[in-house]
Design an enzyme around this catalytic site. Structure first.
Site, PDB file in Angstrom:
ATOM      1  N   ARG A  66       0.810  -1.225   0.000  1.00  0.00           N
ATOM      2  CA  ARG A  66       0.000   0.000   0.000  1.00  0.00           C
ATOM      3  C   ARG A  66       0.836   1.264   0.000  1.00  0.00           C
ATOM      4  O   ARG A  66       0.349   2.326  -0.377  1.00  0.00           O
ATOM      5  CB  ARG A  66      -1.031  -0.051   1.126  1.00  0.00           C
ATOM      6  CG  ARG A  66      -2.128  -1.085   0.818  1.00  0.00           C
ATOM      7  CD  ARG A  66      -3.149  -1.235   1.909  1.00  0.00           C
ATOM      8  NE  ARG A  66      -2.612  -1.623   3.194  1.00  0.00           N
ATOM      9  CZ  ARG A  66      -2.358  -2.871   3.565  1.00  0.00           C
ATOM     10  NH1 ARG A  66      -2.591  -3.867   2.738  1.00  0.00           N
ATOM     11  NH2 ARG A  66      -1.882  -3.131   4.760  1.00  0.00           N
ATOM     12  N   GLU A 103       2.790  -8.309  13.086  1.00  0.00           N
ATOM     13  CA  GLU A 103       1.857  -8.605  14.175  1.00  0.00           C
ATOM     14  C   GLU A 103       1.178  -9.948  13.979  1.00  0.00           C
ATOM     15  O   GLU A 103       0.593 -10.494  14.901  1.00  0.00           O
ATOM     16  CB  GLU A 103       0.823  -7.480  14.339  1.00  0.00           C
ATOM     17  CG  GLU A 103      -0.020  -7.192  13.127  1.00  0.00           C
ATOM     18  CD  GLU A 103       0.585  -6.183  12.154  1.00  0.00           C
ATOM     19  OE1 GLU A 103      -0.161  -5.669  11.326  1.00  0.00           O
ATOM     20  OE2 GLU A 103       1.807  -5.938  12.196  1.00  0.00           O
TER      21      GLU A 103
END
Length: 176
Positions: A66, A103
């Site tokens: 992104r 994460e």
């Protein structure tokens, strides 16, 4: 006071619970890209801030994937180079590689070895900072290229995950 252009971005972000896996809430910026005036406003804010705070910038580095949506547009507006940080195995030629923890797993990223010259002034751009693993890996890659990192820039910072604590460079973020 928050810039109204950033408020417009915030209003379009969609929260997607349990994506890409249970317990993670994905913040979807794609609705911003479907709204040309809001997207342009976001790019304008990023360009204005980088230009005013880091006028010596020579290279915008965008993170896979992104960061690729914002980085080239920012680089074009600033009339500087754009360099992608890609997932391992996606770039031809000699590369520099760093492995890192996300994460929700592990990954590796690369830049082409000669895409950034020693001493060049770099700003690293991505959409979101969570635990800081990807951004830290990008910083490590730019450091390995012996360039000078001026700042890291993200649209969204998930402050509760303390990703900023993993960075040794200034961070600009707009939405938390």
């Amino acid at each position: 006071m928050t810039d109204p252009r950033i408020t417009s971005v915030k209003d379009l972000i969609e929260l997607c619970p349990d994506f890409p896996k249970p317990g993670i809430t994905f913040q979807n910026l794609f609705p911003v890209l479907r709204n040309p005036s809001v997207f342009k406003g976001l790019i304008d804010v990023l360009v204005e801030d980088i230009k005013s705070k880091y006028p010596a910038v020579e290279v915008i580095v965008g993170l896979d994937s992104r960061g690729f949506l914002f980085g080239p547009m920012i680089a074009q507006e600033l009339n500087v180079a754009f360099v992608p940080v890609r997932k391992k195995g996606k770039l031809p030629g000699e590369t520099l590689c760093v492995e890192y923890t996300l994460e929700y797993g592990k990954d590796a990223c690369e830049i082409q070895k000669n895409s950034i010259q020693p001493g060049q002034k770099v700003v690293i751009v991505d959409d979101l900072l969570a635990t800081g693993g990807t951004m830290r890996a990008a910083c490590d890659l730019v450091d390995a290229a012996k360039a000078d990192i001026l700042a890291c820039v993200v649209v969204i910072e998930l402050k509760g995950l303390k990703g900023k604590d993993r960075l040794k460079y200034p961070l600009l973020s707009y939405i938390d």
